[in-house]
Design a protein around this motif. Structure first.
Motif, PDB file in Angstrom:
ATOM      1  N   VAL A   1      15.411   9.493  -7.088  1.00 23.12           N
ATOM      2  CA  VAL A   1      15.199  10.195  -5.823  1.00 23.12           C
ATOM      3  C   VAL A   1      15.223   9.172  -4.708  1.00 23.12           C
ATOM      4  O   VAL A   1      14.525   8.143  -4.773  1.00 23.12           O
ATOM      5  N   VAL A   2      15.993   9.455  -3.673  1.00 24.74           N
ATOM      6  CA  VAL A   2      16.115   8.564  -2.503  1.00 24.74           C
ATOM      7  C   VAL A   2      15.794   9.362  -1.267  1.00 24.74           C
ATOM      8  O   VAL A   2      16.337  10.460  -1.083  1.00 24.74           O
ATOM      9  N   ALA A   3      14.918   8.782  -0.414  1.00 26.35           N
ATOM     10  CA  ALA A   3      14.578   9.421   0.855  1.00 26.35           C
ATOM     11  C   ALA A   3      14.775   8.395   1.970  1.00 26.35           C
ATOM     12  O   ALA A   3      14.396   7.213   1.823  1.00 26.35           O
ATOM     13  N   GLY A   4      15.324   8.854   3.099  1.00 26.05           N
ATOM     14  CA  GLY A   4      15.577   7.954   4.223  1.00 26.05           C
ATOM     15  C   GLY A   4      16.836   7.141   3.994  1.00 26.05           C
ATOM     16  O   GLY A   4      17.750   7.554   3.268  1.00 26.05           O
TER      17      GLY A   4
ATOM     18  N   ALA B   1       0.830  -1.217   0.000  1.00 22.87           N
ATOM     19  CA  ALA B   1       0.000   0.000   0.000  1.00 22.87           C
ATOM     20  C   ALA B   1       0.860   1.261   0.000  1.00 22.87           C
ATOM     21  O   ALA B   1       0.565   2.247  -0.683  1.00 22.87           O
ATOM     22  N   ILE B   2       1.984   1.229   0.774  1.00 24.12           N
ATOM     23  CA  ILE B   2       2.874   2.396   0.794  1.00 24.12           C
ATOM     24  C   ILE B   2       3.490   2.617  -0.585  1.00 24.12           C
ATOM     25  O   ILE B   2       3.560   3.759  -1.097  1.00 24.12           O
ATOM     26  N   ALA B   3       3.956   1.498  -1.206  1.00 21.82           N
ATOM     27  CA  ALA B   3       4.576   1.656  -2.542  1.00 21.82           C
ATOM     28  C   ALA B   3       3.554   2.174  -3.540  1.00 21.82           C
ATOM     29  O   ALA B   3       3.864   3.066  -4.362  1.00 21.82           O
ATOM     30  N   ARG B   4       2.330   1.657  -3.533  1.00 13.12           N
ATOM     31  CA  ARG B   4       1.322   2.133  -4.482  1.00 13.12           C
ATOM     32  C   ARG B   4       0.937   3.589  -4.213  1.00 13.12           C
ATOM     33  O   ARG B   4       0.701   4.390  -5.144  1.00 13.12           O
ATOM     34  N   GLN B   5       0.872   3.951  -2.933  1.00 12.19           N
ATOM     35  CA  GLN B   5       0.497   5.334  -2.608  1.00 12.19           C
ATOM     36  C   GLN B   5       1.567   6.321  -3.100  1.00 12.19           C
ATOM     37  O   GLN B   5       1.240   7.386  -3.679  1.00 12.19           O
ATOM     38  N   VAL B   6       2.838   5.996  -2.878  1.00  7.78           N
ATOM     39  CA  VAL B   6       3.907   6.881  -3.353  1.00  7.78           C
ATOM     40  C   VAL B   6       3.900   6.951  -4.879  1.00  7.78           C
ATOM     41  O   VAL B   6       4.091   8.015  -5.499  1.00  7.78           O
ATOM     42  N   ALA B   7       3.641   5.774  -5.525  1.00 15.01           N
ATOM     43  CA  ALA B   7       3.611   5.766  -6.989  1.00 15.01           C
ATOM     44  C   ALA B   7       2.464   6.624  -7.519  1.00 15.01           C
ATOM     45  O   ALA B   7       2.605   7.333  -8.529  1.00 15.01           O
ATOM     46  N   ALA B   8       1.310   6.562  -6.846  1.00  9.33           N
ATOM     47  CA  ALA B   8       0.170   7.359  -7.306  1.00  9.33           C
ATOM     48  C   ALA B   8       0.404   8.858  -7.121  1.00  9.33           C
ATOM     49  O   ALA B   8      -0.102   9.679  -7.913  1.00  9.33           O
TER      50      ALA B   8
ATOM     51  N   GLU C   1      12.577   4.911  -2.669  1.00  7.58           N
ATOM     52  CA  GLU C   1      13.332   5.277  -3.877  1.00  7.58           C
ATOM     53  C   GLU C   1      12.339   5.414  -5.038  1.00  7.58           C
ATOM     54  O   GLU C   1      11.457   4.574  -5.207  1.00  7.58           O
ATOM     55  N   ILE C   2      12.568   6.529  -5.836  1.00 10.23           N
ATOM     56  CA  ILE C   2      11.747   6.780  -7.031  1.00 10.23           C
ATOM     57  C   ILE C   2      12.683   6.888  -8.211  1.00 10.23           C
ATOM     58  O   ILE C   2      13.618   7.706  -8.203  1.00 10.23           O
ATOM     59  N   ASP C   3      12.429   6.100  -9.240  1.00 13.38           N
ATOM     60  CA  ASP C   3      13.356   6.055 -10.374  1.00 13.38           C
ATOM     61  C   ASP C   3      12.524   5.930 -11.651  1.00 13.38           C
ATOM     62  O   ASP C   3      11.559   5.142 -11.684  1.00 13.38           O
TER      63      ASP C   3
ATOM     64  N   SER D   1       9.675  15.628  -1.879  1.00 17.63           N
ATOM     65  CA  SER D   1       8.648  15.919  -0.874  1.00 17.63           C
ATOM     66  C   SER D   1       7.713  14.722  -0.694  1.00 17.63           C
ATOM     67  O   SER D   1       7.315  14.362   0.432  1.00 17.63           O
ATOM     68  N   VAL D   2       7.342  14.085  -1.821  1.00  8.30           N
ATOM     69  CA  VAL D   2       6.461  12.912  -1.741  1.00  8.30           C
ATOM     70  C   VAL D   2       7.138  11.794  -0.960  1.00  8.30           C
ATOM     71  O   VAL D   2       6.541  11.119  -0.119  1.00  8.30           O
ATOM     72  N   ALA D   3       8.435  11.570  -1.246  1.00  6.32           N
ATOM     73  CA  ALA D   3       9.153  10.495  -0.556  1.00  6.32           C
ATOM     74  C   ALA D   3       9.279  10.793   0.927  1.00  6.32           C
ATOM     75  O   ALA D   3       9.104   9.905   1.785  1.00  6.32           O
ATOM     76  N   GLN D   4       9.592  12.053   1.281  1.00  2.00           N
ATOM     77  CA  GLN D   4       9.714  12.403   2.699  1.00  2.00           C
ATOM     78  C   GLN D   4       8.371  12.267   3.409  1.00  2.00           C
ATOM     79  O   GLN D   4       8.317  11.866   4.577  1.00  2.00           O
ATOM     80  N   ALA D   5       7.286  12.598   2.699  1.00  2.00           N
ATOM     81  CA  ALA D   5       5.959  12.454   3.303  1.00  2.00           C
ATOM     82  C   ALA D   5       5.665  10.988   3.617  1.00  2.00           C
ATOM     83  O   ALA D   5       5.041  10.635   4.638  1.00  2.00           O
TER      84      ALA D   5
END
Length: 505
Positions: free
Chosen positions: A104-107, A57-64, A95-97, A80-84
């Motif tokens: 983008v890497v957060a944490g 659910a977290i991965a899908r939410q960040v992707a959306a 991570e968003i790629d 900002s999305v990743a930090q949220a």
């Protein structure tokens, strides 16, 4: 045991209480372990499923939330999305790629240290359906179901999951142990309730077997409802008590019959003893009256012999011999009757054996000379304390038997020896044929003789040793025998030594 010899006994081990505990605890333990294992497994599977569902659910939410920003290349918005996503604490790294240079890497603080404790969850970034009026809407992506423009990777820390799994496992083990403990206590209590009345029944039966017929089995049952039978243990106890009552009644009746039979037997025994004592007293008292006719008969025969013709002398000699034998038999019978009647009391005195042996030597000299037997007397200056007449009768009878059974030219030894304990043993030895062990005890019985099946009167009547044994008992001693076939016989008698040696008269 069957005819074939096979043992059909049922061998049991342990006790009923242990069998009941095992019988009740084993099914409970199996059910408790199965239920606890199933519940624990379901709990662990549920924890894994929840953890995985939250990660996806977290991965899908960040992707959306990052589709437009990733399409536009807005790195700050993606950050900002990743930090949220990290602020909720559900993810440890995001991570968003897009595969085209935007990454983008957060944490990820301590990611290297916790690499083994992180579980990845991925989701594709798909551009959402855009309105045709939007100036930046790419051509061909205004319809739903377009192709992915990137990928989101969410890493979750499994430390909390492992802790929850461990707690669930410990809770399952604790629950299983509590279930087993409760089942063991319950089964033990039920087994004790079953074994206790059986133990009482066993104790009652053991008491009855030991002869305590007053024992009863104290087991009672609650009053059953109408139509319900009594408890089986109460029925068993009732049957055992009824059997005990019957045994007690039979024992009382048997004891009564035994007492009556014993009383009758004692009465008859007393009557028989009184009759025997009366006969013995009569024979003992009538000795003079019975002997007087025999002595008169002997005198008459002697008188007839003086003037008898040659043809009459053999018959008179046979008559004289028969009268002599009759007199000897009567003397022995009267002696036994006096012993049975207990009218003989020994008169104890100090006796020098030299004087006693001298009198016996003179008495048996003619008999020994007729049998060509040499009799050796060795008193060794000893003295005993005894009754003179009884002791002379005992030793004289033993010497007469020894002379009778000694071979011609043989020797009979009569000797006295000082023994320990202040006693003197008088021995009479002969070199005769000896006595077999099978006859050594029976020769002291009345009318028992060895090797005289024809009952030859010249060999005696079999009463001498019986009289000697009874006289020795009156003197507080017994006649001992040591003999073997072909080795002669030794008769001995132990008497107390005299305090002083009186002079020989």
């Amino acid at each position: 045991m069957p005819a074939g010899g096979a043992d059909t006994r049922l061998v049991v081990r342990g006790s009923l209480q242990r069998d009941l505990v095992r019988l009740g605890l084993l099914p409970c333990a199996v059910v408790a372990l199965l239920l606890t294992g199933w519940l624990t497994h379901s709990r662990l599977v549920m924890l894994d499923d929840v953890f995985a569902a939250e990660g996806r659910a977290i991965a899908r939410q960040v992707a959306a939330m990052s589709d437009l920003s990733l399409y536009a290349g807005d790195v700050a918005a993606l950050q900002s999305v990743a930090q949220a996503a990290l602020r909720g604490g559900q993810a440890s790294r995001v991570e968003i790629d897009n595969g085209a240079g935007i990454h983008v890497v957060a944490g990820g603080g301590g990611a290297a240290r916790q690499a083994d404790a992180l579980r990845p969850f991925t989701a594709d970034v798909v551009l959402r359906e855009a309105s045709p009026t939007m100036a930046f809407a790419p051509p061909g992506l205004t319809a739903p179901g377009g192709q992915a423009i990137g990928r989101v990777l969410a890493l979750r820390d499994t430390t909390a999951l492992q802790r929850a799994r461990m707690l669930s496992l410990l809770a399952g083990i604790g629950t299983g142990l509590l279930a087993l403990s409760g089942a063991w206590l319950a089964v033990r209590h039920m087994a004790r309730d079953i074994a206790r009345p059986l133990r009482r029944v066993t104790e009652t039966v053991a008491a009855l077997q030991a002869g305590r017929f007053e024992a009863r089995c104290a087991i009672a049952a609650h009053t059953p409802r109408r139509g319900r039978p009594l408890h089986e243990f109460a029925t068993l106890a009732h049957d055992v008590n009824r059997m005990a009552e019957q045994l007690q009644r039979h024992k009382q009746a048997s004891d009564e019959r035994v007492r009556e039979a014993t009383a009758v037997a004692l009465e008859r025994m007393t009557e028989a003893e009184q009759a025997a004592l009366s006969r013995s007293r009569f024979l003992a008292a009538a000795s003079h009256d019975l002997r007087q006719p025999l002595h008169a008969m002997g005198l008459f025969i002697d008188g007839l012999l003086a003037g008898a013709a040659e043809a009459q002398r053999p018959a008179l000699l046979r008559l004289q011999e028969s009268t002599a034998f009759m007199s000897l038999l009567l003397d022995d019978l009267l002696d036994i009757s006096r012993l049975d009647a207990r009218v003989l009391d020994p008169e104890m005195a100090d006796l020098p054996l030299a004087a006693l042996f001298g009198a016996l030597a003179a008495q048996h000299a003619a008999h020994a000379a007729a049998g060509r037997v040499r009799v050796v007397w060795r008193a060794r200056s000893l003295a005993v304390r005894s009754d003179a007449a009884m002791l002379q009768r005992i030793i004289g009878n033993l010497v007469a038997n020894a002379i009778r059974h000694a071979p011609a030219g043989g020797t009979v030894l009569v000797t006295a020896r000082r023994r320990h304990g202040g006693r003197v043993r008088i021995e009479v030895r002969d070199g005769g044929v000896g006595i077999a062990p099978a006859h050594q005890q029976r020769i002291f019985e009345e009318f028992y003789q060895v090797g005289n099946g024809e009952r030859d009167r010249r060999q005696g009547f079999g009463l001498g040793l019986a009289i000697c044994a009874r006289l020795a008992a009156l003197l507080g001693s017994r006649i001992a025998l040591r003999s073997a076939p072909g080795c002669g016989s030794t008769f001995s008698l132990a008497l107390p030594c005299a305090a002083t040696v009186p002079p020989v008269p």
